[in-house]
Design a protein around this motif. Structure first.
Motif, PDB file in Angstrom:
ATOM      1  N   GLN A  27      -9.280  -0.970  -0.674  1.00  0.00           N
ATOM      2  CA  GLN A  27     -10.104  -0.821  -1.944  1.00  0.00           C
ATOM      3  C   GLN A  27     -11.127  -1.868  -2.399  1.00  0.00           C
ATOM      4  O   GLN A  27     -10.301  -2.963  -2.477  1.00  0.00           O
ATOM      5  CB  GLN A  27      -9.425  -0.133  -2.985  1.00  0.00           C
ATOM      6  N   GLN A  59      -0.827  -1.242   4.917  1.00  0.00           N
ATOM      7  CA  GLN A  59      -0.643   0.027   5.739  1.00  0.00           C
ATOM      8  C   GLN A  59      -1.968   0.386   6.446  1.00  0.00           C
ATOM      9  O   GLN A  59      -3.103   0.372   5.794  1.00  0.00           O
ATOM     10  CB  GLN A  59      -0.340   1.018   4.564  1.00  0.00           C
ATOM     11  N   ASP A  66      -2.977   3.234   7.581  1.00  0.00           N
ATOM     12  CA  ASP A  66      -3.406   4.473   7.531  1.00  0.00           C
ATOM     13  C   ASP A  66      -3.755   4.578   6.134  1.00  0.00           C
ATOM     14  O   ASP A  66      -4.137   5.993   5.628  1.00  0.00           O
ATOM     15  CB  ASP A  66      -2.063   5.579   7.880  1.00  0.00           C
ATOM     16  N   GLN A  67      -3.611   3.659   5.305  1.00  0.00           N
ATOM     17  CA  GLN A  67      -4.420   3.540   3.906  1.00  0.00           C
ATOM     18  C   GLN A  67      -5.675   2.610   3.807  1.00  0.00           C
ATOM     19  O   GLN A  67      -5.662   1.770   4.562  1.00  0.00           O
ATOM     20  CB  GLN A  67      -3.456   3.322   2.814  1.00  0.00           C
ATOM     21  N   ARG A 109      -5.128  -5.095   6.010  1.00  0.00           N
ATOM     22  CA  ARG A 109      -4.395  -3.862   5.097  1.00  0.00           C
ATOM     23  C   ARG A 109      -3.030  -3.979   5.487  1.00  0.00           C
ATOM     24  O   ARG A 109      -2.572  -4.030   6.689  1.00  0.00           O
ATOM     25  CB  ARG A 109      -5.088  -2.784   5.302  1.00  0.00           C
ATOM     26  N   GLY A 151       0.794  -1.082  -0.033  1.00  0.00           N
ATOM     27  CA  GLY A 151      -0.039  -0.050  -0.100  1.00  0.00           C
ATOM     28  C   GLY A 151       0.999   1.354  -0.013  1.00  0.00           C
ATOM     29  O   GLY A 151       2.320   1.013   0.117  1.00  0.00           O
ATOM     30  N   GLN A 152       0.313   2.248  -0.289  1.00  0.00           N
ATOM     31  CA  GLN A 152       0.903   3.703  -0.374  1.00  0.00           C
ATOM     32  C   GLN A 152       1.742   3.958   1.108  1.00  0.00           C
ATOM     33  O   GLN A 152       0.895   4.124   2.072  1.00  0.00           O
ATOM     34  CB  GLN A 152       0.022   4.831  -0.484  1.00  0.00           C
ATOM     35  N   ASN A 161      -2.712  -2.684  -1.144  1.00  0.00           N
ATOM     36  CA  ASN A 161      -2.539  -2.473   0.153  1.00  0.00           C
ATOM     37  C   ASN A 161      -3.210  -3.564   0.964  1.00  0.00           C
ATOM     38  O   ASN A 161      -4.064  -3.434   1.996  1.00  0.00           O
ATOM     39  CB  ASN A 161      -3.317  -0.993   0.611  1.00  0.00           C
ATOM     40  N   ASP A 171       4.834   2.013  -3.117  1.00  0.00           N
ATOM     41  CA  ASP A 171       3.551   2.632  -3.262  1.00  0.00           C
ATOM     42  C   ASP A 171       2.484   1.519  -3.517  1.00  0.00           C
ATOM     43  O   ASP A 171       3.150   0.419  -3.183  1.00  0.00           O
ATOM     44  CB  ASP A 171       3.836   3.364  -4.645  1.00  0.00           C
ATOM     45  N   GLY A 172       0.941   1.891  -4.008  1.00  0.00           N
ATOM     46  CA  GLY A 172       0.237   0.880  -3.838  1.00  0.00           C
ATOM     47  C   GLY A 172       0.332  -0.073  -5.099  1.00  0.00           C
ATOM     48  O   GLY A 172       0.476   0.591  -6.203  1.00  0.00           O
TER      49      GLY A 172
END
Lengths: 423, 146
Positions: free
Chosen positions: A358, A352, A354-355, A350, A289-290, A315, A295-296
């Motif tokens: 989806q 991360q 904090d992300q 997840r 994840g970002q 993520n 990055d994602g």
């Protein structure tokens, strides 16, 4: 004088072709697939039924070539009815394949494919989708090299599952978009089979170019470098593992940005035919994840991550386990011996905290409290059977239980009955 | 003693003829209807080993009817042989195969049982060697070892 010469040339070509192409074979058929789905969630006022029916006509022709080679022409077209769409006619496959032993090297077979067919990278999670292209593979005893290129812009929009960017996803249900997102794909795979310890390793490079022709639109080019392995770990125990490093270049309005992402996974299968054909499985998948370092991760098409809960592979971490058994394994009746009961458990987290996760569907808006990683677990039960050579059925049920850290999320149930008939 | 010698000699000659027939079938690039009938019937002892292919066809059609429209010397397709095997040995049929006795459904049904393996189009010719291998797998399936 030119017309007789052309006729003679045509006749010679036909005669030469008739001599080269011997021992033809062919077959055709119709397959009917029906899937009835029932969803239930506290978010729904009532139960939600869904229906999808697919009727496909397929044909295949086969020729033997001189020198031990062969050529195959296969085609499949379908009509699909679903709740979203009364009709969808599509060409699912139109492929010319040929095998040429000894053309390049006496110890190698050259395989050529052209047309519309499936493209897949070594993990099967980044790309597993049909496209229009060509592929050449050179197969030696222990090594195979494969090179391919494809274009996705001629796939019908409702059939295309190439959804990498927000624009791609926004166009998914847009009836004004006749064709799906335009991507150019290039792929190189090298597979080493028959390695010591009954292992095989595949190294692959896949590149994707976003050909969206709007200068103001967000475009995403990406490259994927995969190392995948499979083989025996111990008696009756097999693994399949992969790691994929992805580099990306996003561009919008003349400004570009680069990114790096990672996905990896491993799966174990323990097979015991003497335990009523039992299969035990366990697996782990991770997609970045970002964050600060990565990055994602973005796949070219969305792989199946669950039955009820289907987050996109970004993520995300999935820990899974399963068991399948055939109670009548070895029975004289082929129908009884093929009936399989299975159960599976998947935990979603997840990568991360904090992300967001989806995805689509009722659980698209699943929000987790800050700092919480665990999103929930899914339980699946299924009965599958090839009742007759041309009749198959499967009943799958699943229950997703969101975690305590999921905000305002309700459990969701899904049941699906699938029947398939071949004519 | 003379009778015993004659019996031994005739058994030897019959065995030699059977081996000859099998060698001929094994070497055939395109198996014929007569060879298929001979292979099905001689294994069950329904015909003598020194029977001709035409006699084998006659006996087979008395039992099964004219399932395939071929003369004894005509080449057989994989689908036609699959249908003969399926009906003669009373092998399980699929949904469509139960409704219609057709070579293409017979191939699919036998593929499901793994009696037919590899590239298998109903209208492709089959060699004598492949015909023997399919016959062997039928016996293995009946024994429960396939």
């Amino acid at each position: 004088m030119r017309r007789p010469a052309a006729c003679v040339l045509a006749l010679l070509l036909i005669a030469a072709g008739a001599r080269v192409w011997a021992q033809q074979g062919g077959d055709w058929g119709v397959t009917l697939d029906s899937a009835t789905t029932l969803r239930h969630s506290a978010e729904l006022d009532e139960q939600e039924w869904g229906q999808r029916v697919r009727a496909a006509l397929w044909g295949e022709l086969f020729w033997r070539l001189d020198g031990g080679g062969s050529a195959t022409l296969s085609a499949e077209g379908s009509y699909v009815y679903s709740d979203d769409r009364d009709y969808l006619f599509d060409v699912d496959r139109l492929r010319v394949s040929s095998l040429h032993p000894g053309v390049i090297s006496p110890a190698a077979v050259l395989a050529l494919d052209a047309g519309r067919f499936g493209f897949r990278e070594p993990s099967g999670l980044v790309l597993n989708h049909s496209a229009d292209g060509v592929r050449a593979a050179l197969r030696f005893a222990g090594v195979a090299v494969e090179l391919g290129g494809a274009y996705t812009g001629l796939l019908l929009n409702p059939s295309s599952q190439i959804r990498m960017t927000a624009t791609d996803r926004a166009e998914e249900d847009d009836d004004d978009e006749y064709f799906g997102p335009k991507r150019l794909l290039g792929q190189l795979n090298v597979r080493f089979g028959d390695l010591p310890g009954r292992q095989s390793v595949t190294a692959g490079v896949l590149a994707q170019w976003d050909l969206r022709d709007d200068d103001e639109a967000f475009t995403l080019n990406s490259q994927y470098y995969t190392l995948a392995g499979a083989g025996a770990v111990a008696a009756n125990l097999y693994h399949r593992s992969f790691v994929t490093l992805s580099t990306m270049q996003a561009e919008v309005g003349g400004e570009s940005e680069s990114g790096t992402a990672l996905a990896l996974g491993t799966g174990l299968r323990y097979l015991r035919e003497d335990w009523l054909g039992s299969r035990l499985s366990a697996g782990f998948r991770y997609a970045s994840g970002q964050g600060d370092n990565l990055d994602g991760f973005v796949t070219i098409n969305d792989p199946a991550t669950g039955t009820v809960f289907q987050p996109w592979l970004t993520n995300l971490m999935i820990i899974s386990g399963g068991y399948a058994v055939r109670p009548w394994f070895g029975n004289r009746s082929q129908t009884l011996s093929n009936i399989e009961f299975s159960t599976a458990l998947r935990a979603f987290l997840r990568a991360q905290d904090d992300q967001p996760l989806q995805g689509g569907g009722l659980l698209a808006g699943l929000n987790l409290e800050e700092g919480k990683r665990y999103a929930g677990s899914e339980f699946e039960w299924a009965i599958r059977a090839r009742l007759l050579p041309d009749l198959g059925a499967a009943l799958t049920t699943g229950l997703f239980l969101p975690s305590d850290g999921a905000v305002d999320a309700e459990p969701e149930f899904l049941g699906r009955l699938e029947v398939s008939v071949s004519l | 003693m003379v009778l015993g010698c004659l019996l031994l000699l005739s058994a030897g000659v019959a065995a030699a003829q059977s081996n000859e027939a099998l060698d001929e079938i094994l070497a055939a690039p395109e198996a014929t209807y007569g060879q298929a009938a001979y292979l099905l019937l001689v294994g069950d002892g329904r015909i003598e080993e020194d029977s001709s292919y035409a006699q084998a066809v006659s006996v087979l059609e008395q039992q099964l009817g004219a399932l395939v429209q071929r003369a004894a010397g005509d080449a057989l397709t994989l689908g036609e042989f699959a249908l003969l095997v399926q009906v003669y040995h009373e092998l399980p049929r699929g949904l469509l195969g139960s409704l219609v006795s057709a070579p293409r459904y017979a191939v699919r049904d036998l593929r499901y049982l793994r009696v037919v393996q590899g590239r298998s189009y109903p209208n492709m010719r089959l060699s004598g060697e492949r015909m023997l291998r399919i016959t062997g797998r039928v016996l293995a399936w009946q024994e429960g070892v396939l």
